[in-house]
Design an enzyme around this catalytic site. Structure first.
Site, PDB file in Angstrom:
ATOM      1  N   LYS A   1      48.942  -0.390  -4.205  1.00 28.86           N
ATOM      2  CA  LYS A   1      49.880  -1.266  -3.490  1.00 28.86           C
ATOM      3  C   LYS A   1      50.077  -2.589  -4.248  1.00 28.86           C
ATOM      4  O   LYS A   1      51.144  -3.169  -4.228  1.00 28.86           O
ATOM      5  CB  LYS A   1      49.435  -1.517  -2.053  1.00 28.86           C
ATOM      6  CG  LYS A   1      47.978  -1.858  -1.901  1.00 28.86           C
ATOM      7  CD  LYS A   1      47.421  -1.325  -0.588  1.00 28.86           C
ATOM      8  CE  LYS A   1      45.925  -1.115  -0.707  1.00 28.86           C
ATOM      9  NZ  LYS A   1      45.360  -0.215   0.250  1.00 28.86           N
TER      10      LYS A   1
ATOM     11  N   LYS B   1      38.357  -8.195 -10.426  1.00 29.41           N
ATOM     12  CA  LYS B   1      38.865  -9.027  -9.326  1.00 29.41           C
ATOM     13  C   LYS B   1      38.577 -10.499  -9.597  1.00 29.41           C
ATOM     14  O   LYS B   1      39.393 -11.362  -9.304  1.00 29.41           O
ATOM     15  CB  LYS B   1      38.227  -8.604  -8.001  1.00 29.41           C
ATOM     16  CG  LYS B   1      38.714  -7.267  -7.485  1.00 29.41           C
ATOM     17  CD  LYS B   1      39.186  -7.383  -6.037  1.00 29.41           C
ATOM     18  CE  LYS B   1      39.939  -6.147  -5.570  1.00 29.41           C
ATOM     19  NZ  LYS B   1      39.058  -5.026  -5.241  1.00 29.41           N
TER      20      LYS B   1
ATOM     21  N   LYS C   1      48.081   3.148 -12.533  1.00 30.85           N
ATOM     22  CA  LYS C   1      47.470   3.767 -11.349  1.00 30.85           C
ATOM     23  C   LYS C   1      48.290   3.417 -10.106  1.00 30.85           C
ATOM     24  O   LYS C   1      48.729   2.271  -9.973  1.00 30.85           O
ATOM     25  CB  LYS C   1      46.048   3.216 -11.191  1.00 30.85           C
ATOM     26  CG  LYS C   1      45.297   3.822 -10.031  1.00 30.85           C
ATOM     27  CD  LYS C   1      43.991   3.090  -9.804  1.00 30.85           C
ATOM     28  CE  LYS C   1      43.749   2.971  -8.334  1.00 30.85           C
ATOM     29  NZ  LYS C   1      42.717   2.073  -7.925  1.00 30.85           N
TER      30      LYS C   1
HETATM   31  P1  AMP Z   1      41.417   1.588  -1.024  1.00 26.30           P
HETATM   32  O1  AMP Z   1      42.845   1.348  -0.759  1.00 26.30           O
HETATM   33  O2  AMP Z   1      40.942   0.929  -2.267  1.00 26.30           O
HETATM   34  O3  AMP Z   1      40.560   1.336   0.177  1.00 26.30           O
HETATM   35  O4  AMP Z   1      41.299   3.138  -1.380  1.00 26.30           O
HETATM   36  C1  AMP Z   1      41.196   4.133  -0.398  1.00 26.30           C
HETATM   37  C2  AMP Z   1      40.887   5.457  -1.060  1.00 26.30           C
HETATM   38  O5  AMP Z   1      41.999   5.903  -1.838  1.00 26.30           O
HETATM   39  C3  AMP Z   1      39.699   5.420  -2.015  1.00 26.30           C
HETATM   40  O6  AMP Z   1      38.978   6.625  -1.864  1.00 26.30           O
HETATM   41  C4  AMP Z   1      40.335   5.355  -3.375  1.00 26.30           C
HETATM   42  O7  AMP Z   1      39.499   5.901  -4.377  1.00 26.30           O
HETATM   43  C5  AMP Z   1      41.575   6.202  -3.165  1.00 26.30           C
HETATM   44  N1  AMP Z   1      42.660   5.825  -4.086  1.00 26.30           N
HETATM   45  C6  AMP Z   1      43.320   4.639  -4.131  1.00 26.30           C
HETATM   46  N2  AMP Z   1      44.282   4.668  -5.086  1.00 26.30           N
HETATM   47  C7  AMP Z   1      44.225   5.906  -5.657  1.00 26.30           C
HETATM   48  C8  AMP Z   1      44.966   6.573  -6.699  1.00 26.30           C
HETATM   49  N3  AMP Z   1      45.972   5.985  -7.330  1.00 26.30           N
HETATM   50  N4  AMP Z   1      44.619   7.845  -6.998  1.00 26.30           N
HETATM   51  C9  AMP Z   1      43.611   8.483  -6.358  1.00 26.30           C
HETATM   52  N5  AMP Z   1      42.883   7.910  -5.369  1.00 26.30           N
HETATM   53  C10 AMP Z   1      43.189   6.652  -5.026  1.00 26.30           C
END
Ligand code: AMP
Length: 331
Positions: free
Chosen positions: A205, A117, A202
């Site tokens: 968003k 980041k 991956k």
């Molecule tokens: P965040 O949007 O970073 O707050 O992520 C929310 C949850 O979604 C966390 O547990 C992340 O590890 C999971 N997550 C986000 N993107 C992915 C992905 N592409 N595959 C699997 N888990 C994901």
């Protein structure tokens, strides 16, 4: 021995909608754990969203309501599980402050996501202090609920380790076993732990490569049409490489018949458009109940769920915070 029956997990409100990666990596596990009888604390992390969205703070707050709707639409039952917004439970901020005093800076500077980041932001002038402290806030979120485990996707593992390290350091410093180590509940299936996006990076968003839970059937169909497949497979009879093809990866996740589909793809017995057509049908079927539940949730209903959720969460979190202060001799 950790015999807690509680689970804490959260998602940031950087976006109003959750994608398939959020669902497969985390939310699906939350629902399973809820159905196994664990007491779930499902948090929308609006404060975490501010690390990158501090100029759009009101949006992060509005998004939080929409993310909570996706939790419920995805199968979280608010009569059994507490759904709440992080900033509505001020104990998170207070424990974060206390833990920040005992966390060595070196632990935070080594976190890989911090380094990434930092590079994205480009200059130290633009880098907020909160970005470095992100894993400390996350540790406070978790430790307040003394959970058995934290269900998250693979990308969160380095942050979770810091939480257990901070907990052990706290116990040692103040001579009381206030915290017990918690487990990292990451899907065993690597594909679920890190769901690829439509472009095979991956799903995220920030890469604009997502299928959202609340996309319409037509939006889902249009996205799948554009998805990355085997670049060398031009004609139907060209052999495919399912390992590197986003459509085949999703078939592996959602199609009961994926092994045959992969084999035919490999042998050039089926074309990408057939894969896409079959995937669209299967995925739309899979997402239908989630979309139907979401359509029933209006703003008033979610406000009520969040209000009750924050009260329940505070009920537990305030006790932990009192214990923390008592261990520190603060009154
Ligand atoms: P965040 O949007 O970073 O707050 O992520 C929310 C949850 O979604 C966390 O547990 C992340 O590890 C999971 N997550 C986000 N993107 C992915 C992905 N592409 N595959 C699997 N888990 C994901």
């Amino acid at each position: 021995m950790n015999d807690s029956n509680r689970i804490l997990s959260g998602m940031r409100s950087t976006n109003p909608r959750l994608h398939l990666g959020n669902y497969e990596g985390a939310l699906r596990n939350w629902v399973d754990l809820q159905n196994k009888g664990f007491k779930m604390y499902c948090m929308v992390a609006d404060l975490h969203a501010l690390t990158t969205m501090y100029e759009e703070s009101a949006e992060a707050s509005r998004n939080a309501r929409e993310v909570a709707k996706d939790f419920v639409a995805g199968g979280i039952d608010p009569s059994r599980s507490s759904v709440f917004v992080q900033s509505h439970v001020p104990e998170h901020s207070e424990l974060h402050l206390l833990l920040s005093m005992i966390t060595p800076l070196g632990w935070l500077e080594r976190v890989p996501t911090y380094k990434e980041k930092q590079e994205d932001l480009g200059s130290a002038e633009r880098e907020p202090y909160g970005l470095l402290g992100y894993p400390v806030l996350q540790s406070a979120d978790i430790l307040l609920y003394k959970p058995y485990g934290v269900p998250v996707g693979r990308d969160q593992a380095p942050h979770l380790e810091i939480g257990n390290d901070i907990a052990a350091r706290f116990n040692r410093l103040y001579g009381r076993e206030v915290f017990q180590p918690y487990k990292y509940l990451i899907p065993e299936d690597e594909l679920r732990a890190k769901v690829p996006g439509l472009d095979m990076r991956k799903m995220s968003k920030s890469y604009d490569n997502c299928i959202y839970l609340s996309d319409t059937e037509d939006q889902t169909a249009a996205k799948i049409k554009q998805a990355f497949t085997t670049p060398t497979k031009i004609r139907l009879t060209d052999p495919g490489q399912p390992e590197g093809c986003a459509v085949c990866q999703y078939l592996r996740l959602y199609s009961p018949d994926w092994e045959r589909q992969w084999e035919e793809d490999r042998q050039g017995l089926r074309g990408c458009s057939q894969n896409k057509k079959e995937l669209t049908e299967i995925l739309n079927e899979y997402l239908r109940p989630i979309r139907e539940r979401r359509a029933l949730l209006d703003d008033a209903a979610i406000e009520e769920i969040l209000c009750r959720g924050a009260e329940e969460a505070r009920g537990f979190a305030s006790k932990t915070l009192a214990e923390v202060k008592s261990a520190m001799g603060m009154f």
